[in-house]
Scaffold this active site. Structure first.
Site, mmCIF file in Angstrom:
data_model
loop_
_atom_site.group_PDB
_atom_site.id
_atom_site.type_symbol
_atom_site.label_atom_id
_atom_site.label_comp_id
_atom_site.label_asym_id
_atom_site.label_seq_id
_atom_site.Cartn_x
_atom_site.Cartn_y
_atom_site.Cartn_z
ATOM 1 N N LYS A 1 -29.229 -1.833 8.984
ATOM 2 C CA LYS A 1 -28.324 -1.596 8.102
ATOM 3 C C LYS A 1 -26.961 -1.963 8.360
ATOM 4 O O LYS A 1 -26.237 -2.421 7.547
ATOM 5 C CB LYS A 1 -28.284 -0.069 7.602
ATOM 6 C CG LYS A 1 -29.608 0.389 6.921
ATOM 7 C CD LYS A 1 -29.939 -0.311 5.627
ATOM 8 C CE LYS A 1 -31.263 0.003 4.933
ATOM 9 N NZ LYS A 1 -31.439 -0.751 3.499
ATOM 10 N N LEU B 1 -27.597 10.782 2.367
ATOM 11 C CA LEU B 1 -28.990 11.379 2.098
ATOM 12 C C LEU B 1 -29.325 11.167 0.717
ATOM 13 O O LEU B 1 -28.799 11.946 -0.302
ATOM 14 C CB LEU B 1 -28.722 12.622 2.435
ATOM 15 C CG LEU B 1 -28.962 13.146 3.862
ATOM 16 C CD1 LEU B 1 -28.801 14.733 4.071
ATOM 17 C CD2 LEU B 1 -30.314 13.047 4.365
ATOM 18 N N GLY C 1 -38.344 -3.442 -4.426
ATOM 19 C CA GLY C 1 -38.353 -2.094 -4.087
ATOM 20 C C GLY C 1 -38.338 -1.363 -5.397
ATOM 21 O O GLY C 1 -37.831 -0.152 -5.202
ATOM 22 N N THR D 1 -40.687 0.117 -7.275
ATOM 23 C CA THR D 1 -41.830 1.044 -7.518
ATOM 24 C C THR D 1 -41.536 2.759 -7.278
ATOM 25 O O THR D 1 -42.433 3.591 -7.359
ATOM 26 C CB THR D 1 -42.955 0.616 -6.610
ATOM 27 O OG1 THR D 1 -42.593 0.542 -5.148
ATOM 28 C CG2 THR D 1 -43.698 -0.463 -7.162
ATOM 29 N N THR E 1 -35.794 10.560 -1.924
ATOM 30 C CA THR E 1 -36.815 9.689 -2.375
ATOM 31 C C THR E 1 -37.908 9.950 -1.480
ATOM 32 O O THR E 1 -38.377 10.778 -0.841
ATOM 33 C CB THR E 1 -36.313 8.493 -2.230
ATOM 34 O OG1 THR E 1 -35.990 7.977 -1.022
ATOM 35 C CG2 THR E 1 -34.827 7.924 -3.155
ATOM 36 N N TYR F 1 -33.318 1.443 13.016
ATOM 37 C CA TYR F 1 -32.920 1.487 11.450
ATOM 38 C C TYR F 1 -31.397 1.300 11.144
ATOM 39 O O TYR F 1 -30.941 0.499 10.331
ATOM 40 C CB TYR F 1 -33.220 2.795 10.826
ATOM 41 C CG TYR F 1 -32.803 2.912 9.406
ATOM 42 C CD1 TYR F 1 -33.543 2.273 8.506
ATOM 43 C CD2 TYR F 1 -32.137 3.749 9.015
ATOM 44 C CE1 TYR F 1 -33.170 2.268 7.151
ATOM 45 C CE2 TYR F 1 -31.798 3.948 7.694
ATOM 46 C CZ TYR F 1 -32.120 3.156 6.692
ATOM 47 O OH TYR F 1 -31.916 3.245 5.354
HETATM 48 P P1 NDP Z 1 -38.526 4.626 -1.220
HETATM 49 O O1 NDP Z 1 -39.563 4.544 -0.030
HETATM 50 O O2 NDP Z 1 -38.763 5.768 -2.300
HETATM 51 O O3 NDP Z 1 -38.556 3.108 -1.934
HETATM 52 C C1 NDP Z 1 -38.688 2.097 -0.959
HETATM 53 C C2 NDP Z 1 -39.139 0.700 -1.875
HETATM 54 O O4 NDP Z 1 -39.140 -0.220 -1.051
HETATM 55 C C3 NDP Z 1 -40.451 1.229 -2.431
HETATM 56 O O5 NDP Z 1 -40.507 0.612 -3.974
HETATM 57 C C4 NDP Z 1 -41.500 0.067 -1.651
HETATM 58 O O6 NDP Z 1 -42.329 -0.352 -2.660
HETATM 59 C C5 NDP Z 1 -40.516 -1.086 -1.254
HETATM 60 N N1 NDP Z 1 -40.937 -1.656 -0.153
HETATM 61 C C6 NDP Z 1 -40.795 -1.077 1.286
HETATM 62 N N2 NDP Z 1 -41.323 -1.938 1.811
HETATM 63 C C7 NDP Z 1 -41.717 -3.363 1.239
HETATM 64 C C8 NDP Z 1 -42.149 -4.636 1.553
HETATM 65 N N3 NDP Z 1 -42.540 -4.916 2.422
HETATM 66 N N4 NDP Z 1 -42.163 -5.278 0.478
HETATM 67 C C9 NDP Z 1 -41.808 -4.955 -0.776
HETATM 68 N N5 NDP Z 1 -41.281 -3.819 -1.215
HETATM 69 C C10 NDP Z 1 -41.326 -2.893 -0.064
HETATM 70 O O7 NDP Z 1 -37.138 4.795 -0.366
HETATM 71 P P2 NDP Z 1 -35.690 4.568 -1.057
HETATM 72 O O8 NDP Z 1 -35.537 4.412 -2.372
HETATM 73 O O9 NDP Z 1 -35.003 5.870 -0.736
HETATM 74 O O10 NDP Z 1 -35.208 3.376 -0.241
HETATM 75 C C11 NDP Z 1 -34.685 2.178 -1.102
HETATM 76 C C12 NDP Z 1 -33.618 1.671 -0.044
HETATM 77 O O11 NDP Z 1 -32.631 2.506 0.100
HETATM 78 C C13 NDP Z 1 -33.985 1.354 1.348
HETATM 79 O O12 NDP Z 1 -33.535 -0.033 1.699
HETATM 80 C C14 NDP Z 1 -33.332 2.217 2.149
HETATM 81 O O13 NDP Z 1 -33.203 1.909 3.722
HETATM 82 C C15 NDP Z 1 -32.225 2.688 1.446
HETATM 83 N N6 NDP Z 1 -31.564 3.763 1.723
HETATM 84 C C16 NDP Z 1 -32.297 5.038 1.505
HETATM 85 C C17 NDP Z 1 -31.677 6.089 1.681
HETATM 86 C C18 NDP Z 1 -32.109 7.315 1.559
HETATM 87 O O14 NDP Z 1 -31.762 8.593 2.084
HETATM 88 N N7 NDP Z 1 -33.278 7.531 0.660
HETATM 89 C C19 NDP Z 1 -29.880 6.102 2.068
HETATM 90 C C20 NDP Z 1 -29.449 4.895 2.346
HETATM 91 C C21 NDP Z 1 -30.045 3.850 1.970
HETATM 92 P P3 NDP Z 1 -43.900 -0.598 -2.243
HETATM 93 O O15 NDP Z 1 -44.230 0.581 -1.349
HETATM 94 O O16 NDP Z 1 -44.427 -0.708 -3.677
HETATM 95 O O17 NDP Z 1 -43.948 -1.977 -1.746
HETATM 96 C C1 8X3 Z 2 -30.654 6.165 4.924
HETATM 97 C C2 8X3 Z 2 -29.838 7.604 5.156
HETATM 98 O O1 8X3 Z 2 -28.789 8.948 7.104
HETATM 99 O O2 8X3 Z 2 -31.324 9.086 6.627
HETATM 100 O O3 8X3 Z 2 -30.304 5.186 4.966
HETATM 101 O O4 8X3 Z 2 -30.455 6.968 7.644
HETATM 102 S S1 8X3 Z 2 -29.910 8.194 6.835
#
Ligand code: NDP
Ligand code: 8X3
Length: 252
Positions: free
Chosen positions: A157, A185, A9, A11, A188, A153
């Site tokens: 986690k 939070l 992930g 990208t 992204t 979700y």
């Molecule tokens: P984004 O949506 O910005 O990034 C998600 C990334 O995951 C993208 O690069 C996407 O790439 C990739 N992805 C999603 N599904 C697939 C798949 N089936 N196969 C391969 N790649 C996949 O979100 P975040 O950067 O915020 O999220 C990254 C991680 O952080 C996640 O696990 C999320 O649960 C976790 N997280 C996020 C938080 C937040 O508040 N943003 C807080 C806590 C945890 P592509 O679309 O190119 O496949």
């Molecule tokens: C992403 C953070 O609080 O939106 O894991 O679930 S929250």
């Protein structure tokens, strides 16, 4: 020889920030995601800005055969992965558990839990064999407790936390380390994805509070990876200053 980090992930968001941070620290990086064009843009940026070798790999972590084919087919020069960052993941929807969408549930479970397991199962044996490696899982504050509309979700986690703990136990006789990072939070593309492209609803998630950035999380990931070999950063909860837990957010 420079160390190699594989980031799923990469990208967008936290994964892209980790790719930049690790490349900036001199790691060769394997970046993965489903969007080939975006991977190419990232690869070009990383090579240009940091002068490191980059290997972009396009696959869906939910597709077990594709994951296996891709990792089995890694060029010899890229097989010795030092750091695996299991970051690919998503939330979909915010409906009550009794009203959620079956497809959304399956996508979250298949990506956040099964995809992470496929990657772990295929990368970690090489780390054990080489007596060197580090798995950094991107969990969440959401894994600590449920919040309204987030049950599935949050459950994925919570699974990431337990899978991290289990892996750490199973690797305790080896030098391979396991870290579970639990962000709150982070602004992204996460909320755009969660609300199926409703950008206004997504931007409201970050209203009245200064959220974390992908960079804030990447800093901690790099710190964990660069800690001395005898130090295992097992778990880190990273919150915005005005967030206390998954459901207590103080907005100005
Ligand atoms: P984004 O949506 O910005 O990034 C998600 C990334 O995951 C993208 O690069 C996407 O790439 C990739 N992805 C999603 N599904 C697939 C798949 N089936 N196969 C391969 N790649 C996949 O979100 P975040 O950067 O915020 O999220 C990254 C991680 O952080 C996640 O696990 C999320 O649960 C976790 N997280 C996020 C938080 C937040 O508040 N943003 C807080 C806590 C945890 P592509 O679309 O190119 O496949
Ligand atoms: C992403 C953070 O609080 O939106 O894991 O679930 S929250």
């Amino acid at each position: 020889m420079a160390k190699t980090a594989l980031i799923t992930g990469a990208t967008s968001g936290i994964g892209a920030a980790c790719a930049r941070k690790f490349a900036g620290a001199g790691y060769r990086v394997i970046i993965t995601g489903r969007r080939e064009g975006q991977l190419a843009v990232m690869a070009e940026e990383l090579e240009r800005n940091y002068g490191v070798e980059v290997l972009p790999l396009c696959f869906d972590v939910r597709d077990r055969e594709a994951v296996k084919r891709t990792l089995d087919g890694l060029p010899a020069a890229w097989r010795d992965i030092d750091v695996l960052i299991n970051n690919a993941g998503l939330a979909l929807g915010l409906e009550p558990e009794y009203a959620g969408d079956f497809t959304d549930w399956e996508t979250m479970i298949d990506t956040n839990v099964k995809g992470l397991l496929y990657m772990t199962r295929l990368v970690v044996p090489g780390m054990v064999e080489r007596l060197r490696g580090h798995v950094i899982n991107i969990g969440s504050v959401a894994g600590d407790a449920a919040y309204a509309g987030g049950a599935v979700y949050c459950a994925t986690k919570a699974a990431v936390k337990i899978l991290s703990d289990g892996l750490r136990i199973d690797l305790a006789h080896t030098p391979v380390r396991v870290t579970n990072l639990k962000p709150g939070l982070v602004e992204t593309n996460f909320s755009n994805v969660r609300f199926h492209g409703d950008t206004e609803r997504a931007s409201n998630v970050y209203k009245g509070i200064q959220p974390l950035t992908g960079d804030d999380i990447a800093d901690v990931a790099l710190y964990a990876a660069q800690a001395p070999a005898h130090v295992q950063i097992a778990e880190v909860l990273i919150l915005a200053t005005h967030q206390a837990n998954g459901s207590t957010i103080c907005r100005q």
